[in-house]
Design a protein around this motif. Structure first.
Motif, mmCIF file in Angstrom:
data_model
loop_
_atom_site.group_PDB
_atom_site.id
_atom_site.type_symbol
_atom_site.label_atom_id
_atom_site.label_comp_id
_atom_site.label_asym_id
_atom_site.label_seq_id
_atom_site.Cartn_x
_atom_site.Cartn_y
_atom_site.Cartn_z
ATOM 1 N N ARG A 73 0.871 -1.190 0.000
ATOM 2 C CA ARG A 73 0.000 0.000 0.000
ATOM 3 C C ARG A 73 0.904 1.235 0.000
ATOM 4 N NH1 ARG A 73 -5.374 1.338 1.253
ATOM 5 N NH2 ARG A 73 -5.680 3.294 2.360
ATOM 6 N N ILE A 74 0.884 1.956 -1.108
ATOM 7 C CA ILE A 74 1.777 3.106 -1.283
ATOM 8 C C ILE A 74 0.978 4.401 -1.324
ATOM 9 C CG2 ILE A 74 3.515 4.171 -2.777
ATOM 10 C CD1 ILE A 74 4.133 1.381 -3.868
ATOM 11 N N ALA A 75 1.383 5.369 -0.505
ATOM 12 C CA ALA A 75 0.775 6.703 -0.530
ATOM 13 C C ALA A 75 1.770 7.665 -1.158
ATOM 14 C CB ALA A 75 0.429 7.165 0.884
ATOM 15 N N ALA A 76 1.343 8.372 -2.201
ATOM 16 C CA ALA A 76 2.195 9.381 -2.829
ATOM 17 C C ALA A 76 1.702 10.763 -2.429
ATOM 18 C CB ALA A 76 2.173 9.230 -4.346
ATOM 19 N N ILE A 77 2.653 11.692 -2.265
ATOM 20 C CA ILE A 77 2.354 13.028 -1.740
ATOM 21 C C ILE A 77 2.951 14.080 -2.665
ATOM 22 C CG2 ILE A 77 2.585 14.547 0.281
ATOM 23 C CD1 ILE A 77 3.453 11.754 1.700
ATOM 24 N N ASP A 78 2.152 15.128 -2.962
ATOM 25 C CA ASP A 78 2.662 16.216 -3.795
ATOM 26 C C ASP A 78 2.046 17.533 -3.340
ATOM 27 O OD1 ASP A 78 4.084 17.510 -5.765
ATOM 28 O OD2 ASP A 78 2.672 17.055 -7.364
ATOM 29 N N ILE A 79 2.744 18.625 -3.668
ATOM 30 C CA ILE A 79 2.289 19.985 -3.378
ATOM 31 C C ILE A 79 2.124 20.719 -4.699
ATOM 32 C CG2 ILE A 79 2.934 22.202 -2.337
ATOM 33 C CD1 ILE A 79 2.261 20.089 -0.277
ATOM 34 N N SER A 80 1.088 21.558 -4.795
ATOM 35 C CA SER A 80 0.895 22.366 -6.003
ATOM 36 C C SER A 80 0.547 23.790 -5.605
ATOM 37 C CB SER A 80 -0.214 21.778 -6.877
ATOM 38 O OG SER A 80 -0.341 22.499 -8.088
ATOM 39 N N ASN A 81 1.276 24.775 -6.164
ATOM 40 C CA ASN A 81 0.991 26.183 -5.909
ATOM 41 C C ASN A 81 1.759 27.028 -6.915
ATOM 42 O OD1 ASN A 81 3.537 27.613 -4.366
ATOM 43 N ND2 ASN A 81 3.473 25.405 -4.008
ATOM 44 N N ILE A 82 1.384 28.283 -7.028
ATOM 45 C CA ILE A 82 2.125 29.244 -7.839
ATOM 46 C C ILE A 82 2.524 30.389 -6.930
ATOM 47 C CG2 ILE A 82 2.040 30.868 -9.764
ATOM 48 C CD1 ILE A 82 0.091 29.045 -11.150
ATOM 49 N N SER A 83 3.807 30.442 -6.608
ATOM 50 C CA SER A 83 4.338 31.461 -5.689
ATOM 51 C C SER A 83 3.565 31.500 -4.372
ATOM 52 C CB SER A 83 4.296 32.840 -6.365
ATOM 53 O OG SER A 83 5.075 32.840 -7.540
ATOM 54 N N GLY A 84 3.146 30.332 -3.911
ATOM 55 C CA GLY A 84 2.435 30.239 -2.645
ATOM 56 C C GLY A 84 0.939 30.455 -2.756
ATOM 57 N N SER A 85 0.458 30.865 -3.928
ATOM 58 C CA SER A 85 -0.957 31.152 -4.107
ATOM 59 C C SER A 85 -1.772 29.879 -4.299
ATOM 60 C CB SER A 85 -1.142 32.057 -5.330
ATOM 61 O OG SER A 85 -2.508 32.255 -5.614
ATOM 62 N N GLU A 86 -2.927 29.805 -3.597
ATOM 63 C CA GLU A 86 -3.831 28.652 -3.678
ATOM 64 C C GLU A 86 -3.056 27.347 -3.482
ATOM 65 O OE1 GLU A 86 -6.835 29.256 -3.555
ATOM 66 O OE2 GLU A 86 -6.984 31.302 -4.295
ATOM 67 N N ALA A 87 -2.189 27.315 -2.493
ATOM 68 C CA ALA A 87 -1.348 26.138 -2.259
ATOM 69 C C ALA A 87 -2.176 24.973 -1.726
ATOM 70 C CB ALA A 87 -0.233 26.484 -1.273
ATOM 71 N N VAL A 88 -1.926 23.794 -2.282
ATOM 72 C CA VAL A 88 -2.650 22.595 -1.872
ATOM 73 C C VAL A 88 -1.681 21.424 -1.743
ATOM 74 C CG1 VAL A 88 -4.771 23.336 -3.013
ATOM 75 C CG2 VAL A 88 -3.161 21.860 -4.245
ATOM 76 N N GLY A 89 -2.084 20.454 -0.941
ATOM 77 C CA GLY A 89 -1.349 19.206 -0.838
ATOM 78 C C GLY A 89 -2.270 18.066 -1.213
ATOM 79 N N ALA A 90 -1.712 16.996 -1.789
ATOM 80 C CA ALA A 90 -2.545 15.879 -2.233
ATOM 81 C C ALA A 90 -1.902 14.542 -1.871
ATOM 82 C CB ALA A 90 -2.771 15.964 -3.737
ATOM 83 N N PHE A 91 -2.754 13.570 -1.533
ATOM 84 C CA PHE A 91 -2.334 12.200 -1.274
ATOM 85 C C PHE A 91 -3.126 11.274 -2.182
ATOM 86 C CE2 PHE A 91 -0.694 14.021 2.517
ATOM 87 C CZ PHE A 91 0.195 13.122 3.088
#
Length: 293
Positions: A73-91
Motif C-alpha cells: 500500500r503506497i501513498a504518494a504526496i505532492d504539493i501544487s501552488n504558484i508562488s504560494g498562491s492557492e497552495a494545496v497538498g494531495a495524497f
C-alpha cells in the motif's frame, strides 16, 4: 484411453495426468483429519509463496529501496501552488495493482505563507497522519514524496512525533540530459530516489517495471494535486470583490452590477451615486467604497 466426465473436476485432472483420475471424499475420521491437514499445509505454502514472491515489481522496489517490508500500500504526496498562491497538498493511494480513488485526500495549506514547498510537505503529512489515526483508517506501508532530499526530510520530521512504522522516500525527476557530475556523483539525466540517512540517491534505470510503477504513482499524485490547485484558482477568478464586503449578498451584488455594469464603475462612483441603487443606504455605500479600494 481413459474416460472423464465432461464438465467435472476430473476432466482437467485426468487430462493433466494422462490417465483417469477419481475423486473420493474420506468418510473415516482419521482420513478426514489427514485431508484437512494436507489442505491446511497447501494453503499455508501458497500464502508463504505469495508473500515471498509477492508482486515481482513490488519485491524489486523493496530490495532497490532497502525497505522493511514489501510496499503493498503506497501513498504518494505532492504539493501544487504558484508562488504560494492557492497552495494545496494531495495524497493518492496505490494498492493491489490499482489506484484507490476512495482513499485519495487533498488539503488546502493553512499554516504556511509564501512559496515554501518544504514546509507545506511537513504540514500536509502531519495533517494526513492525524486524520487517518483519528478516523481509524488504514495506513500505507510507504510514503512516496514528490521531491528530493529537502522534501523527504520535511516529511520525516512531520512523521517523527507519530512514531509509526512507515517507510518514506523522495522521488526526484530528471532535470536534463546532463552527464554525471563527477564532484557530487549526482546524475540528472534519470529519475532518482532519495532514502533516509543516505547521502547519495538511488538512480532509477529506464525501462524497468519498478521504475515505470514509481513514475506512474508520482505522475498520478501530481495530476491530482494540480487539478485541485487549478480548481481553486478558477473559483477565485470567478469570485467578485463584492462578495467580501459585509452586507452585500447575492441580490445586492446583482443589482449593483446591473446598475453600474462593472466593478470598476462601482469603484469610481461616489457614495451618493451608489445609494441610487435600491436597498443601498449611505452606510452600506461607504462600506462598498472602502471594500473596493
Amino acid at each position: 484411453p481413459f474416460k472423464a466426465s465432461v464438465g467435472t473436476p476430473t476432466t482437467w485432472l485426468s487430462e493433466r495426468k494422462g490417465s483417469s483420475v477419481k475423486i473420493v471424499f474420506p468418510r473415516a475420521r482419521v482420513r478426514a483429519k489427514v485431508l484437512k491437514l494436507a489442505n491446511d499445509n497447501a494453503f499455508y505454502a501458497f500464502n508463504k509463496h505469495k508473500e515471498t514472491r509477492g508482486d515481482d515489481t513490488l519485491l524489486h522496489i523493496k530490495k532497490l529501496l532497502d525497505l522493511g517490508t514489501i510496499p503493498k500500500r503506497i501513498a504518494a504526496i505532492d504539493i501544487s501552488n504558484i508562488s504560494g498562491s492557492e497552495a494545496v497538498g494531495a495524497f493518492i493511494i496505490f494498492e493491489d495493482g490499482k489506484f484507490i480513488k476512495d482513499d485519495y485526500r487533498r488539503f488546502k495549506i493553512k499554516t504556511v505563507k509564501g512559496a515554501n514547498d518544504l514546509a507545506m510537505i511537513g504540514e500536509v503529512v502531519g495533517r494526513y497522519l492525524k486524520k487517518m489515526l483519528d478516523e481509524g483508517r488504514e495506513l500505507p506501508d510507504l510514503f512516496l514524496i514528490d521531491g528530493g532530499r529537502g522534501q523527504l526530510d520535511s516529511a520525516l520530521n512531520a512523521m517523527a512525533p507519530f512514531d509509526l512504522n512507515i517507510d518514506a522516500v523522495g522521488i526526484a525527476k530528471a532535470k536534463s540530459d546532463m552527464p554525471l557530475n563527477k564532484k557530487t556523483g549526482i546524475r540528472r539525466d534519470v529519475d532518482r530516489i532519495y532514502l533516509p540517512d543516505k547521502k547519495r540517491p538511488v538512480y532509477l534505470e529506464p525501462f524497468m517495471p519498478s521504475t515505470h510503477l514509481l513514475q506512474k504513482i508520482r505522475d498520478e499524485v501530481h495530476r491530482f494535486a494540480i487539478t485541485y490547485h487549478r480548481k481553486l484558482r478558477a473559483r477565485r477568478t470567478l469570485e467578485s470583490p463584492l462578495d467580501k464586503i459585509k452586507g452585500i449578498g447575492k441580490a445586492r451584488r446583482l443589482m449593483l452590477l446591473k446598475h453600474f455594469k462593472s466593478i470598476d464603475a462601482i469603484r469610481k462612483a461616489s457614495i451618493e451615486e451608489i445609494t441610487e441603487v435600491k436597498g443601498i443606504n449611505k452606510k452600506v455605500a461607504g462600506d462598498i467604497k472602502k471594500g473596493l479600494k
